[in-house]
Scaffold this motif. Structure first.
Motif, short mmCIF file in Angstrom:
data_model
loop_
_atom_site.label_atom_id
_atom_site.label_comp_id
_atom_site.label_asym_id
_atom_site.label_seq_id
_atom_site.Cartn_x
_atom_site.Cartn_y
_atom_site.Cartn_z
N ALA A 294 1.51 8.27 -41.64
CA ALA A 294 0.41 7.69 -42.42
C ALA A 294 -0.90 8.42 -42.14
O ALA A 294 -1.70 8.66 -43.05
CB ALA A 294 0.27 6.20 -42.10
N ASN A 295 -1.13 8.78 -40.88
CA ASN A 295 -2.37 9.51 -40.53
C ASN A 295 -2.39 10.89 -41.19
O ASN A 295 -3.42 11.33 -41.73
CB ASN A 295 -2.48 9.66 -39.02
CG ASN A 295 -2.99 8.39 -38.36
OD1 ASN A 295 -3.58 7.53 -39.03
ND2 ASN A 295 -2.76 8.24 -37.07
N ALA A 296 -1.25 11.60 -41.15
CA ALA A 296 -1.18 12.93 -41.77
C ALA A 296 -1.35 12.83 -43.28
O ALA A 296 -2.03 13.66 -43.90
CB ALA A 296 0.16 13.58 -41.43
N PHE A 297 -0.76 11.81 -43.87
CA PHE A 297 -0.86 11.63 -45.32
C PHE A 297 -2.31 11.33 -45.72
O PHE A 297 -2.81 11.87 -46.72
CB PHE A 297 0.07 10.50 -45.78
CG PHE A 297 0.24 10.43 -47.27
CD1 PHE A 297 1.27 11.12 -47.89
CD2 PHE A 297 -0.61 9.67 -48.05
CE1 PHE A 297 1.43 11.06 -49.27
CE2 PHE A 297 -0.46 9.60 -49.43
CZ PHE A 297 0.57 10.31 -50.03
N LYS A 298 -2.98 10.48 -44.95
CA LYS A 298 -4.36 10.12 -45.29
C LYS A 298 -5.29 11.32 -45.14
O LYS A 298 -6.24 11.48 -45.91
CB LYS A 298 -4.83 8.97 -44.41
CG LYS A 298 -6.17 8.39 -44.85
CD LYS A 298 -6.47 7.08 -44.15
CE LYS A 298 -7.76 6.46 -44.70
NZ LYS A 298 -8.05 5.15 -44.07
#
Length: 312
Positions: A294-298
């Motif tokens: 989720a952090n990488a996607f955001k």
């Protein structure tokens, strides 16, 4: 999947459009500039001219294929001096009439004045555009040469036949043939570039370089694998530092930067096209932790995977 197949999957969206048009002199048709699309013109019968602001007038002969990968506008005409007398056509609104011979003009002598073309367009996703698209020139011209590019010519013949004589299954066959046509156009261009004996960078050069091509295929074949520069270098048969330099020089970005970009592009497609849980998608693109995914996607898209899916 191989790299080129993945590129098409990432780029293409919506339904491709095509029409078979019979033009009767004097005629000229302007095709509008449409960002987020790519258009093609294929001459089946008779000569014509392509005129565009960014290139000089180009005479086209039967069998010639012209591809405009960046959606720039152009005019097709019987002569460079003929001016369009109708509004510009939006390529994404083709066909003019579904599965009919679209006839433009009133022929005085059909045998002497008719030009028949296949025109069409693909809708592209600018947010997920593969960097290969940036390497393509404004215009790709594939002149007709007897015996050259037999697969491309066979696809054109099949598409022309389906548009001229629709039968059971035509609605399914035409989109498949249009995607096949796009693959053959790109494959032909990649085969021809860079020209023999020249030193070049970019995707055409990278896919012809054995070491870089092997690494790219490995990334696309298994993006979830915990790749490092060292493991990619081993796949390519090089030591770590020479491989990293070679990859970065040819493609303009380090191997792991491209790997992350491709993982996020794959994840965004899975979020749009499937209802798989986020944990499954995270694992598919190489993240053991849903939080890390989720952090990488955001970082890439400025929003969470869940919100991206809901807004997609």
């Amino acid at each position: 999947m191989d790299v080129l197949s993945d590129v098409i999957t990432a780029l293409r969206t919506g339904q491709p459009r095509s029409a078979r048009v019979a033009w009767h002199a004097p005629w000229a048709q302007q095709f509008a500039s449409v960002p987020g699309s790519a258009g093609f013109q294929i001459v089946l019968e008779g000569p014509c001219w392509l005129v565009a602001p960014d290139i000089g007038p180009m005479r086209l002969a039967p069998g010639d294929i012209v591809f405009r990968p960046h959606g720039r506008g152009h005019t097709l005409a019987d002569s460079p001096s003929t001016s369009p007398d109708a509004p510009a056509c939006d390529p994404n609104e083709l066909p003019l009439q579904p599965y009919a011979d679209n006839v433009v003009g009133t022929p005085a002598d059909t045998a002497a004045s008719a030009t028949v073309t296949l025109c069409g367009a693909y809708q592209l996703d600018p947010i997920h555009a593969h960097p290969l698209l940036d390497d393509l020139p404004e215009l790709i011209h594939l002149p007709a040469h007897l015996g050259r590019h037999p697969e491309l010519r066979a696809t054109v013949d099949l598409l022309a036949t389906e548009l001229q004589r629709p039968r059971l299954g035509t609605d399914a066959i035409i989109p498949a043939l249009l995607d096949t046509l796009l693959l053959h156009i790109l494959r032909t261009w990649l085969d021809q570039n860079p020209p023999p004996g020249t030193v070049s960078t970019g995707w055409a050069a990278a896919l012809k370089d054995p070491a870089t091509a092997v690494a790219l295929h490995a990334i696309h074949r298994d993006p979830a694998r915990p790749w490092t520069v060292a493991t990619l270098a081993a796949e390519a048969g090089l030591s770590r530092a020479p491989f990293a330099r070679r990859f970065t020089t040819l493609l303009g970005q380090p191997p792991l930067t491209y790997l992350t970009w491709w993982r996020m592009t794959t994840a965004s497609r899975l979020l749009r096209q499937s209802d798989k849980p986020l944990s499954v998608i995270a694992a598919r693109v190489g993240y053991t932790s849903e939080f890390a995914f989720a952090n990488a996607f955001k970082r890439r898209y400025g929003t969470s995977p869940g919100r991206y899916r809901r807004n997609g």
